[in-house]
Design an enzyme around this catalytic site. Structure first.
Site, PDB file in Angstrom:
ATOM      1  CG  HIS A  22      47.760  68.260  75.472  1.00  0.00           C
ATOM      2  ND1 HIS A  22      47.740  69.633  75.551  1.00  0.00           N
ATOM      3  CD2 HIS A  22      47.928  67.961  74.147  1.00  0.00           C
ATOM      4  CE1 HIS A  22      47.882  70.149  74.319  1.00  0.00           C
ATOM      5  NE2 HIS A  22      48.002  69.132  73.467  1.00  0.00           N
ATOM      6  CE1 TYR A  77      47.787  73.820  66.809  1.00  0.00           C
ATOM      7  CE2 TYR A  77      47.149  73.423  69.091  1.00  0.00           C
ATOM      8  CZ  TYR A  77      48.019  73.219  68.034  1.00  0.00           C
ATOM      9  OH  TYR A  77      49.127  72.427  68.207  1.00  0.00           O
ATOM     10  CD  GLU A 129      57.424  76.940  76.586  1.00  0.00           C
ATOM     11  OE1 GLU A 129      56.658  77.905  76.470  1.00  0.00           O
ATOM     12  OE2 GLU A 129      57.640  76.369  77.680  1.00  0.00           O
ATOM     13  CD  GLN A 153      47.732  64.198  72.104  1.00  0.00           C
ATOM     14  OE1 GLN A 153      48.246  64.379  73.200  1.00  0.00           O
ATOM     15  NE2 GLN A 153      47.522  65.198  71.255  1.00  0.00           N
TER      16      GLN A 153
END
Length: 387
Positions: A169, A282, A261, A102
């Site tokens: 992340h 997960y 959220e 990412q």
């Protein structure tokens, strides 16, 4: 290419009698229609989508005062795009980034006084001692040669602490708030515990001065170090931040397996991750829900199945009256733009735009239209306008 779209709605709804052809007795003003829409569980704001350009793995978008766009690409390119001429120019002297997973070049924002100081800010993944982490650099954007824009006076002013293994992340969204301060969302880097570690700035929302030093009235300023940067904690992967017209900060973040959220951010609050979440690991192992630990701040709304939120804006323009003061969330796996009524009690989703592609970023244009960037290679820059 232009596609005309509107979310389906029932013709029996009084609000939409005009759209269904029964307008003989309907003389309501637009303001009355908007007011009534705000009391409905769903809305159906119409819009059109136009494809404008194409980019390679774009991640963020912002606009210059002259309405040209700056768009980051994850592999380390900063593009200057002119909507009038459709020209795309590379900005040179961008810092080196660690591309993979990412990671890569992330957010781009302008200093509130950009017209005078020419400062912009870039966030990106970088490799260093211990692994990888997000960093922020500040530079001046030199536009004196229109064909060769460049960055000067580049300086790294902030980094995630500590750097860790893995390339997920990062979070690393940035924005300047109405208080003139630099707000940063910092992901917990898929390491869980740092979100609760006050000696780390991972898994936190941070409030900084424009040089990335801690603000003197931050809630944990007396503890010094990176702790002094923290405004709120217990976050997982916060990928969108926006202030509403009342000055309230909202943050959208990816949950684990379920439980994405949207949080109303309050000074010094703990949002509970990884101790609580409305999703599970997960691996299938359960995580206690928020209601089991009322000492942690619960989300205003959460999603299971997930929407995979990538970005957040709060609409303040005039082209889409039914979206005014509502949150628009870019969705990756949901391939959608999710519209949320922040003033509803409870906060609720009121419209979902089926974009049929992963949506990476949203940005309101000066004229009230909305710029949208898709995710991935050959991703389109789209423009949402009034129908």
């Amino acid at each position: 290419m232009i596609k005309w779209m509107a979310t389906p709605f029932l013709c029996s709804s009084f609000l939409f009698l005009l759209a269904c052809g029964s307008n003989k007795t309907n003389s309501k003003t637009l303001e009355q229609e908007v007011a009534q829409a705000n009391t409905q569980k769903t809305i159906s704001q119409s819009y059109r989508v136009e494809t404008i350009a194409q980019f390679n793995e774009p991640w963020a978008i912002t606009s210059l005062p002259d309405q040209r766009l700056l768009i980051t690409e994850r592999k380390g390119q900063l593009k200057l795009f002119d909507p009038k001429t459709k020209s795309i120019v590379n900005v040179s002297a961008v810092p080196a980034v660690s591309y993979g997973g990412q990671g890569g070049l992330g957010d781009v924002i302008l200093h509130p006084d950009f017209q005078n100081n020419h400062w912009l800010y870039l966030s990106y993944a970088s490799k260093g001692q211990g692994g990888y982490g997000a960093e922020i650099s500040r530079a001046k954007l030199d536009l004196s040669n229109p064909a060769q824009p460049k960055l000067t006076d580049l300086k790294t002013i902030w980094q995630q602490v500590p750097k860790v293994s893995g390339q997920g992340h990062y979070g690393h969204r940035m924005m300047f708030g109405p208080d003139g301060k630099l707000w940063v969302s910092s992901g917990e880097r898929q390491k869980f515990d740092p979100a609760q570690d006050m000696q780390s700035n991972l898994g936190k929302v941070l409030r900084l001065n424009d040089d990335a030093t801690p603000v003197k009235d931050n809630p944990f300023i007396q503890q010094g170090g990176v702790t002094a940067q923290i405004w709120s904690l217990g976050h997982r992967n916060p990928l969108g931040m926006a202030f509403d017209p009342q000055g309230q900060l909202w943050v959208v973040e990816m949950g684990p397996k379920g439980g994405d959220e949207l949080n109303r951010i309050v000074k010094g609050e703990n949002y509970g991750y990884p101790i609580v979440s409305n999703g599970d690991h997960y691996s299938g192992l359960p995580i206690p829900d928020h209601h089991t630990h009322p000492e942690f701040k619960a989300p205003e709304i959460d999603w299971t199945p997930v929407i995979s939120p990538s970005s957040l804006m709060i609409y303040t323009g005039n082209q889409f009256p039914l979206w005014q003061q509502k949150a628009l969330i870019g969705g990756l796996s949901s391939e959608a733009i999710i519209v949320v009524d922040l003033n509803a009690k409870p906060v609720r989703e009121v419209q979902r735009l089926d974009m049929k592609q992963r949506i990476r970023g949203l940005h309101q244009a000066q004229d009230g239209s909305i710029w949208v960037i898709e995710d991935g290679p050959k991703a389109k820059l789209l423009k949402l306008s009034a129908k």
